[in-house]
Design an enzyme around this catalytic site. Structure first.
Site, PDB file in Angstrom:
ATOM      1  CG  ASP A   1      31.916  -1.428 -18.789  1.00 24.44           C
ATOM      2  OD1 ASP A   1      32.697  -0.678 -18.186  1.00 24.44           O
ATOM      3  OD2 ASP A   1      31.791  -1.444 -20.025  1.00 24.44           O
TER       4      ASP A   1
ATOM      5  CG  HIS B   1      31.771   6.002 -13.555  1.00 26.02           C
ATOM      6  ND1 HIS B   1      32.229   7.272 -13.753  1.00 26.02           N
ATOM      7  CD2 HIS B   1      31.828   5.382 -14.748  1.00 26.02           C
ATOM      8  CE1 HIS B   1      32.529   7.441 -15.026  1.00 26.02           C
ATOM      9  NE2 HIS B   1      32.299   6.294 -15.656  1.00 26.02           N
TER      10      HIS B   1
HETATM   11  C1  SDX Z   1      34.429   2.556 -17.455  1.00 30.37           C
HETATM   12  O1  SDX Z   1      36.045   7.147 -16.583  1.00 30.37           O
HETATM   13  C2  SDX Z   1      35.116   6.740 -17.355  1.00 30.37           C
HETATM   14  O2  SDX Z   1      34.308   7.528 -17.833  1.00 30.37           O
HETATM   15  C3  SDX Z   1      35.139   5.258 -17.727  1.00 30.37           C
HETATM   16  C4  SDX Z   1      33.966   4.768 -18.526  1.00 30.37           C
HETATM   17  C5  SDX Z   1      33.980   5.326 -19.916  1.00 30.37           C
HETATM   18  O3  SDX Z   1      32.923   5.359 -20.558  1.00 30.37           O
HETATM   19  O4  SDX Z   1      35.084   5.628 -20.428  1.00 30.37           O
HETATM   20  O5  SDX Z   1      32.754   5.123 -17.894  1.00 30.37           O
HETATM   21  C6  SDX Z   1      33.996   3.257 -18.699  1.00 30.37           C
HETATM   22  O6  SDX Z   1      35.585   2.292 -17.309  1.00 30.37           O
HETATM   23  C7  SDX Z   1      33.408   2.270 -16.395  1.00 30.37           C
HETATM   24  C8  SDX Z   1      34.026   1.596 -15.118  1.00 30.37           C
HETATM   25  C9  SDX Z   1      34.238   0.108 -15.433  1.00 30.37           C
HETATM   26  N1  SDX Z   1      34.979  -0.538 -14.380  1.00 30.37           N
HETATM   27  C10 SDX Z   1      34.392  -1.435 -13.536  1.00 30.37           C
HETATM   28  O7  SDX Z   1      33.197  -1.681 -13.529  1.00 30.37           O
HETATM   29  C11 SDX Z   1      35.352  -2.152 -12.616  1.00 30.37           C
HETATM   30  C12 SDX Z   1      34.745  -2.213 -11.202  1.00 30.37           C
HETATM   31  N2  SDX Z   1      34.670  -0.854 -10.739  1.00 30.37           N
HETATM   32  C13 SDX Z   1      35.794  -0.420  -9.898  1.00 30.37           C
HETATM   33  O8  SDX Z   1      37.029  -0.955 -10.241  1.00 30.37           O
HETATM   34  C14 SDX Z   1      35.718   1.068  -9.620  1.00 30.37           C
HETATM   35  O9  SDX Z   1      34.427   1.400  -9.316  1.00 30.37           O
HETATM   36  C15 SDX Z   1      36.261   2.050 -10.604  1.00 30.37           C
HETATM   37  C16 SDX Z   1      37.596   1.672 -11.125  1.00 30.37           C
HETATM   38  C17 SDX Z   1      35.324   2.211 -11.752  1.00 30.37           C
HETATM   39  C18 SDX Z   1      36.394   3.353  -9.859  1.00 30.37           C
HETATM   40  O10 SDX Z   1      37.358   3.046  -8.837  1.00 30.37           O
HETATM   41  P1  SDX Z   1      37.594   4.055  -7.676  1.00 30.37           P
HETATM   42  O11 SDX Z   1      38.012   5.348  -8.232  1.00 30.37           O
HETATM   43  O12 SDX Z   1      38.447   3.448  -6.593  1.00 30.37           O
HETATM   44  O13 SDX Z   1      36.123   4.174  -7.156  1.00 30.37           O
HETATM   45  P2  SDX Z   1      35.722   5.105  -6.028  1.00 30.37           P
HETATM   46  O14 SDX Z   1      36.797   6.073  -5.656  1.00 30.37           O
HETATM   47  O15 SDX Z   1      34.411   5.670  -6.413  1.00 30.37           O
HETATM   48  O16 SDX Z   1      35.600   4.039  -4.825  1.00 30.37           O
HETATM   49  C19 SDX Z   1      35.063   4.451  -3.652  1.00 30.37           C
HETATM   50  C20 SDX Z   1      35.089   3.225  -2.751  1.00 30.37           C
HETATM   51  C21 SDX Z   1      36.467   2.597  -2.610  1.00 30.37           C
HETATM   52  O17 SDX Z   1      36.525   2.055  -1.306  1.00 30.37           O
HETATM   53  P3  SDX Z   1      37.349   2.893  -0.185  1.00 30.37           P
HETATM   54  O18 SDX Z   1      38.780   2.966  -0.718  1.00 30.37           O
HETATM   55  O19 SDX Z   1      36.675   4.236  -0.105  1.00 30.37           O
HETATM   56  O20 SDX Z   1      37.214   2.055   1.072  1.00 30.37           O
HETATM   57  O21 SDX Z   1      34.250   2.189  -3.291  1.00 30.37           O
HETATM   58  C22 SDX Z   1      35.018   0.995  -3.499  1.00 30.37           C
HETATM   59  C23 SDX Z   1      36.475   1.420  -3.557  1.00 30.37           C
HETATM   60  O22 SDX Z   1      37.283   0.350  -3.073  1.00 30.37           O
HETATM   61  N3  SDX Z   1      34.594   0.451  -4.766  1.00 30.37           N
HETATM   62  C24 SDX Z   1      34.088  -0.758  -4.937  1.00 30.37           C
HETATM   63  C25 SDX Z   1      33.789  -0.853  -6.298  1.00 30.37           C
HETATM   64  N4  SDX Z   1      34.131   0.277  -6.896  1.00 30.37           N
HETATM   65  C26 SDX Z   1      34.634   1.095  -5.959  1.00 30.37           C
HETATM   66  N5  SDX Z   1      33.848  -1.769  -4.070  1.00 30.37           N
HETATM   67  C27 SDX Z   1      33.301  -2.899  -4.595  1.00 30.37           C
HETATM   68  N6  SDX Z   1      32.992  -3.064  -5.885  1.00 30.37           N
HETATM   69  C28 SDX Z   1      33.221  -2.061  -6.773  1.00 30.37           C
HETATM   70  N7  SDX Z   1      32.915  -2.212  -8.061  1.00 30.37           N
END
Ligand code: SDX
Length: 392
Positions: free
Chosen positions: A327, A270
């Site tokens: 989710d 998140h």
């Molecule tokens: C919603 O904003 C909100 O409030 C949204 C929401 C709402 O109610 O409106 O809460 C609803 O959209 C929830 C999120 C749903 N999406 C997913 O579940 C999709 C999978 N999650 C990822 O795509 C991701 O976690 C995000 C998009 C949610 C956040 O992406 P970020 O901003 O890149 O996450 P981060 O900065 O916290 O990541 C830190 C690290 C990164 O690696 P590095 O670049 O530091 O090496 O963690 C990695 C990311 O690549 N990472 C993941 C991951 N999520 C982040 N690695 C593996 N699996 C994952 N799910």
């Protein structure tokens, strides 16, 4: 200083807006709607109570709730010519494609509630959007399965009416299952609003130009559809099904950790929550309750729980602070209730409409608000003179 909350000046300088609707503390896993904790609302409120709270700032007294619910029920039908509009879609259209089109098209039918300078028209448009989303989402489902649309039955609750329009048929009476109605009520509340997420920011930005509220909510629906946002609930269940059984989990964990692999664990991580998503906790408990009460088991739930257990003991996920989000478990419940997977994000949009509408009203009723205009960091070419094509 505002009451118990102090704000880091750095944060406020980067904040996109000021709002009194929802407060999130990502480190502590706190989510408050107008000061009320999400777990207390999910446990005790009706969805109409939460809609009123988000829109008006206070939990309604009984008379206020009755009046609000009655007002919403006056708008549950859609213009009959919307049915013609619907029949233009392919039967296999994704429900979110239909919702983008249908909600935007409401602007073409309800001209008496598109003047955003008129507070009364703003509130009528808000009521219309909250009331018509269940009807339109149910129609999208009926259209995809080739069954006739059912008109709303205002003798039912907001949630019960939606379930009947979705799963009922004209050939026989539909009895709302209280277990399912209660689960949907919780799911709607857990999805109602979430501060300035991508789709809410889209609604606010569209609204800041003076666009009509139907068009603004259609913009929010389009943004929510993305798999990184609301589309994650559909993607998470598809991922859990693809994993299939617990022994397959390690290979997916390895893929999620591989920087060269674009695969991410859907339903994990998140932008704000770096400890746990309080909604995921309620959703996980609801999944257990609903499957038990329905007398159903779903191997996908076992895979989800094992995946969470393994991921949360893995240093990659611990270091990157990745936890299940709203989710991760929702699809298990929706699947058990009988919704097709491609309906999941449309259900998220249905529930989030109350938050979008509340946030839009807060923004549009601020006399100081101006059109949004995000700036950029320019990293392109410096100024240079034109070169005629024969010299290139
Ligand atoms: C919603 O904003 C909100 O409030 C949204 C929401 C709402 O109610 O409106 O809460 C609803 O959209 C929830 C999120 C749903 N999406 C997913 O579940 C999709 C999978 N999650 C990822 O795509 C991701 O976690 C995000 C998009 C949610 C956040 O992406 P970020 O901003 O890149 O996450 P981060 O900065 O916290 O990541 C830190 C690290 C990164 O690696 P590095 O670049 O530091 O090496 O963690 C990695 C990311 O690549 N990472 C993941 C991951 N999520 C982040 N690695 C593996 N699996 C994952 N799910």
């Amino acid at each position: 200083q505002t009451g118990m909350f102090t704000y880091d000046p750095g944060f406020t300088s980067t904040a996109s807006c000021q709002s009194a609707i929802t407060y999130i503390d990502g480190e502590k896993g706190i989510l408050l709607h107008r000061g009320y904790p999400i777990d207390q609302l999910a446990e005790n409120s009706s969805f109409m109570e939460v809609a009123y709270l988000l829109l008006h700032g206070e939990l309604p007294a009984r008379k206020e709730l009755e009046t609000f619910s009655y007002t919403i029920s006056r708008h549950t039908m859609v213009h009959e010519q919307m049915l013609t509009f619907f029949r233009g879609f392919r039967r296999d259209a994704h429900p979110m494609a239909i919702m983008c089109g249908a909600v935007g098209a409401l602007s073409a039918f309800y001209h008496d509630s598109t003047d955003i300078t008129d507070p009364e028209q703003r509130m009528i448009a808000s009521h219309r959007l909250i009331a018509k989303m269940p009807t339109l989402v149910a129609m999208a489902h009926k259209y995809s399965v080739g069954q006739p649309f059912l008109y709303p039955d205002n003798s039912l609750s907001y949630t019960g009416n939606f379930l009947r329009m979705t799963f009922g048929v004209p050939a026989e009476p539909y009895v709302v299952n209280p277990i399912i109605e209660n689960a949907m009520r919780r799911i709607f509340i857990l999805h109602a609003d979430h501060e300035q997420n991508a789709s809410t920011s889209t609604v606010r930005l569209a609204g800041s130009s003076g666009a009509n509220p139907f068009a603004c909510i259609a913009a929010g629906i389009a943004c929510l559809w993305g798999p990184a946002h609301g589309g994650a609930n559909e993607a998470a269940l598809n991922m859990l099904r693809e994993i299939g059984k617990p022994e397959n989990i390690p290979q997916y964990i390895a893929r999620a950790k591989d920087k060269n692999d674009p695969f991410r664990l859907m339903g994990f991580g998140h932008r704000v929550y770096k400890n746990f998503d309080p909604r995921a906790k309620v959703m996980k408990a609801t999944a257990d309750e609903v499957l038990k009460e329905l007398g159903k088991s779903d191997p996908v739930l076992d895979v989800a729980k094992e995946l969470e257990r393994i991921a949360l003991s893995d240093e990659y996920f611990i270091e990157k602070k990745l936890y299940p989000n709203v989710d991760f478990y929702s699809g298990v419940i929706l699947n058990a209730i009988g919704f097709p997977t491609d309906m999941f994000t449309a259900l998220f949009a249905l529930a989030r409409t109350v938050g979008w509408v509340a946030q839009w009203n807060e923004m549009i009723s601020d006399p100081e608000q101006k059109i949004g205009r995000p700036r950029q960091l320019y990293v392109g070419a410096p100024q240079r003179d034109y070169i005629p094509v024969e010299k290139r």
